[in-house]
Scaffold this motif. Structure first.
Motif, PDB file in Angstrom:
ATOM      1  N   PRO A  86      28.419  39.549  41.942  1.00 13.05           N
ATOM      2  CA  PRO A  86      29.285  40.639  41.495  1.00 13.05           C
ATOM      3  C   PRO A  86      30.725  40.256  41.184  1.00 13.05           C
ATOM      4  CG  PRO A  86      28.962  40.761  43.871  1.00 13.05           C
ATOM      5  CD  PRO A  86      28.072  39.660  43.378  1.00 13.05           C
ATOM      6  N   TRP A  87      31.119  39.021  41.440  1.00 12.25           N
ATOM      7  CA  TRP A  87      32.534  38.686  41.328  1.00 12.25           C
ATOM      8  C   TRP A  87      33.008  38.480  39.895  1.00 12.25           C
ATOM      9  CZ3 TRP A  87      29.307  36.833  45.137  1.00 12.25           C
ATOM     10  CH2 TRP A  87      29.571  37.301  46.429  1.00 12.25           C
ATOM     11  N   PHE A  88      32.150  37.916  39.059  1.00 11.47           N
ATOM     12  CA  PHE A  88      32.510  37.787  37.642  1.00 11.47           C
ATOM     13  C   PHE A  88      31.259  37.423  36.849  1.00 11.47           C
ATOM     14  CE2 PHE A  88      33.387  33.607  39.574  1.00 11.47           C
ATOM     15  CZ  PHE A  88      32.707  32.740  38.725  1.00 11.47           C
ATOM     16  N   PRO A  89      31.230  37.756  35.551  1.00 10.13           N
ATOM     17  CA  PRO A  89      30.103  37.332  34.712  1.00 10.13           C
ATOM     18  C   PRO A  89      30.233  35.833  34.444  1.00 10.13           C
ATOM     19  CG  PRO A  89      31.738  38.530  33.406  1.00 10.13           C
ATOM     20  CD  PRO A  89      32.197  38.599  34.825  1.00 10.13           C
ATOM     21  N   TYR A  90      29.262  35.076  34.908  1.00 12.70           N
ATOM     22  CA  TYR A  90      29.447  33.631  34.961  1.00 12.70           C
ATOM     23  C   TYR A  90      28.888  32.879  33.764  1.00 12.70           C
ATOM     24  CZ  TYR A  90      24.689  33.976  36.884  1.00 12.70           C
ATOM     25  OH  TYR A  90      23.374  34.269  37.081  1.00 12.70           O
ATOM     26  N   SER A 140      38.063  37.305  41.514  1.00 11.46           N
ATOM     27  CA  SER A 140      37.022  38.168  40.960  1.00 11.46           C
ATOM     28  C   SER A 140      37.577  38.878  39.730  1.00 11.46           C
ATOM     29  CB  SER A 140      36.547  39.191  41.994  1.00 11.46           C
ATOM     30  OG  SER A 140      37.610  40.040  42.383  1.00 11.46           O
ATOM     31  N   HIS A 141      36.666  39.348  38.898  1.00 11.87           N
ATOM     32  CA  HIS A 141      37.065  40.007  37.656  1.00 11.87           C
ATOM     33  C   HIS A 141      37.412  41.466  37.930  1.00 11.87           C
ATOM     34  CE1 HIS A 141      36.443  41.932  33.659  1.00 11.87           C
ATOM     35  NE2 HIS A 141      37.060  40.838  33.258  1.00 11.87           N
ATOM     36  N   ASP A 142      38.580  41.870  37.480  1.00 11.89           N
ATOM     37  CA  ASP A 142      39.020  43.260  37.616  1.00 11.89           C
ATOM     38  C   ASP A 142      38.815  43.955  36.278  1.00 11.89           C
ATOM     39  OD1 ASP A 142      40.326  45.677  37.859  1.00 11.89           O
ATOM     40  OD2 ASP A 142      42.024  44.866  38.973  1.00 11.89           O
ATOM     41  N   PRO A 143      37.793  44.809  36.160  1.00 19.49           N
ATOM     42  CA  PRO A 143      37.515  45.440  34.866  1.00 19.49           C
ATOM     43  C   PRO A 143      38.635  46.360  34.392  1.00 19.49           C
ATOM     44  CG  PRO A 143      36.145  46.396  36.608  1.00 19.49           C
ATOM     45  CD  PRO A 143      36.827  45.212  37.199  1.00 19.49           C
ATOM     46  N   THR A 179      41.436  38.241  39.096  1.00 15.83           N
ATOM     47  CA  THR A 179      42.543  38.386  40.037  1.00 15.83           C
ATOM     48  C   THR A 179      42.127  37.844  41.399  1.00 15.83           C
ATOM     49  OG1 THR A 179      41.857  40.603  40.741  1.00 15.83           O
ATOM     50  CG2 THR A 179      43.378  40.455  38.859  1.00 15.83           C
ATOM     51  N   VAL A 180      43.126  37.503  42.205  1.00 17.77           N
ATOM     52  CA  VAL A 180      42.861  37.039  43.561  1.00 17.77           C
ATOM     53  C   VAL A 180      44.045  37.449  44.429  1.00 17.77           C
ATOM     54  CG1 VAL A 180      43.861  34.771  43.089  1.00 17.77           C
ATOM     55  CG2 VAL A 180      42.289  35.043  45.007  1.00 17.77           C
ATOM     56  N   GLY A 181      43.755  37.835  45.654  1.00 20.23           N
ATOM     57  CA  GLY A 181      44.818  38.230  46.565  1.00 20.23           C
ATOM     58  C   GLY A 181      44.286  38.349  47.972  1.00 20.23           C
ATOM     59  N   GLY A 182      45.153  38.732  48.886  1.00 19.07           N
ATOM     60  CA  GLY A 182      44.754  38.899  50.274  1.00 19.07           C
ATOM     61  C   GLY A 182      45.212  37.747  51.142  1.00 19.07           C
TER      62      GLY A 182
END
Length: 403
Positions: A12-16, A40-43, A49-52
């Motif tokens: 689910p994180w991105f279309p690979y 991961s892909h933010d539609p 994007t990545v964070g945390g």
């Protein structure tokens, strides 16, 4: 049996699809993942994007690589080696990532490599994780100690994986009491790391004579004295008649203040065979362009170098450098009757100053490489040993099974 791309039923994180790397490769009951961060892909914005926090990012990165392994029918207990690329920004929080790893793997301890990198391609990423796995988890040749061994970054076993590969933890110039050895002495620290690697290998029934690669990470201040490692390598390596493949990357700093080098050593149970398509420059060097051990072709790091004149090519053009670099890799593969489909892994180190143009490398890979695409990892470094170089690639390939 041939290498095939791992395609999990859900990712689910991105279309690979459509990249010049795969999520991971599998052959039979063995798998190798690409390096993955928490991105991961933010539609909503159409971007990755990545964070945390470090803990959050570690959980996501490990969830991704374990999902890929599951797509090959493997799980945490099958992992033989973990590589964690931790950024300078993430290094102070590294224990949070280590706690996540210990929780996920429980009593099963893979060999751990920890590479300190200046940053990752996505600036906010703190950690990137890459796995090697084989059904049953390979063979533990030496158990992890209760306390950290002299010369290693973390308590880690020595483990044998696919095709007789023997993995060591990252070697650093720190003694059992946690003190940096040979302060200010790059060559002394380099020697200490190799000598401690030999100690671990001998406890596993091998020695540095069985090393197939030595990839080292040092700081920019060592560039002027790096050539002095030649004498140390000549003394300690190549005892079986074949020097290992090698690569050298410069990072702004490493695991400990005062540390000038870290070395990752891989060895093999198989006899070593030199692989050289006729490049005479290697005749006087203490590393080989390629080493065949069993079915695996271990290679040195490649950059945009004219193999005859020693001239660095295309000093200001990372795309042209990528063309020359991958061209040399493919030339070596062709010499062995292989092609791009036999590439197992590529690790790319891009100099931070060239990062704005790094996309040009993907276009070169698309043109020169081919499906199933190698498992790939990329990181950003402070520099390379030749200041003209913008890109260095560490490749590995797999020979097809005979018959």
């Amino acid at each position: 049996m041939t290498l095939s791309a791992i395609r999990p039923p859900s990712f689910p994180w991105f279309p690979y699809e459509g990249f010049t790397f795969c999520l991971g490769l599998a052959e039979g009951e063995t798998a190798w993942t690409s390096g993955h961060t928490a991105a991961s892909h933010d539609p909503a914005i159409g971007k990755m994007t990545v964070g945390g926090s470090m803990e959050q990012q570690a959980r996501t990165a490990y969830e991704k690589v374990l999902t890929i392994l599951a797509g090959a029918g493997l799980g945490p207990g099958d992992v033989t080696r973990i590589t964690e690329n931790v950024t300078l920004a993430g290094l102070p929080e590294y224990e949070a990532a280590a706690a996540v790893r210990r929780e996920l793997f429980g009593e099963h301890q893979p060999t751990l490599r920890t590479v300190v990198v200046d940053r990752l391609v996505r600036r906010a990423a703190l950690l990137e994780v890459e796995l090697h796995a084989v059904a049953g988890g390979g063979k533990e040749l030496r158990a992890a100690s209760e306390a950290r061994d002299a010369g290693t970054w973390a308590a880690s076993p020595v483990r044998e994986g696919h095709d007789g590969a023997v993995y060591l933890p990252t070697m650093i110039p720190v003694d059992a009491s946690g003190e940096v050895v040979a302060p200010g002495d790059f060559v002394g620290q380099y020697r200490y790391c190799l000598e401690q690697a030999d100690v671990l290998l001998r406890q596993a029934g091998l020695s540095l004579d069985d090393a197939v690669t030595t990839y080292d990470y040092s700081t920019p201040e060592t560039r002027s004295v790096y050539r002095k490692t030649h004498r140390v390598r000549k003394e300690l390596l190549g005892g079986a008649g074949v020097y290992p493949g090698a690569g050298g990357i410069l990072m702004s700093r490493l695991h400990h203040p005062g540390q000038l080098v870290a070395i990752d050593v891989t060895a093999s149970r198989h006899p070593l065979e030199l692989v050289n398509p006729g490049w005479s420059r290697y005749d006087t060097l203490t590393y080989a362009p390629g080493v065949r051990a069993g079915r695996t072709l271990y290679m040195s790091g490649f950059a945009a170098l004219d193999m005859e004149t020693q001239e660095a090519l295309h000093p200001d053009d990372i795309g042209a450098q990528a063309e020359a670099t991958y061209g040399a890799i493919l030339h070596l593969l062709k010499h062995e009757g292989l092609d791009a489909t036999h590439l197992l892994e590529t690790t790319e180190y891009c100099v931070e100053s060239a990062l704005p143009d790094y996309r040009a490398v993907a276009a070169v890979r698309e043109r020169l490489l081919s499906p199933p695409w190698p498992a790939s990892t990329g990181a950003i470094c402070a520099g390379l040993l030749r200041p003209e170089f913008l890109l260095e690639v560490f490749p590995t390939a797999l020979y097809p099974e005979e018959g």
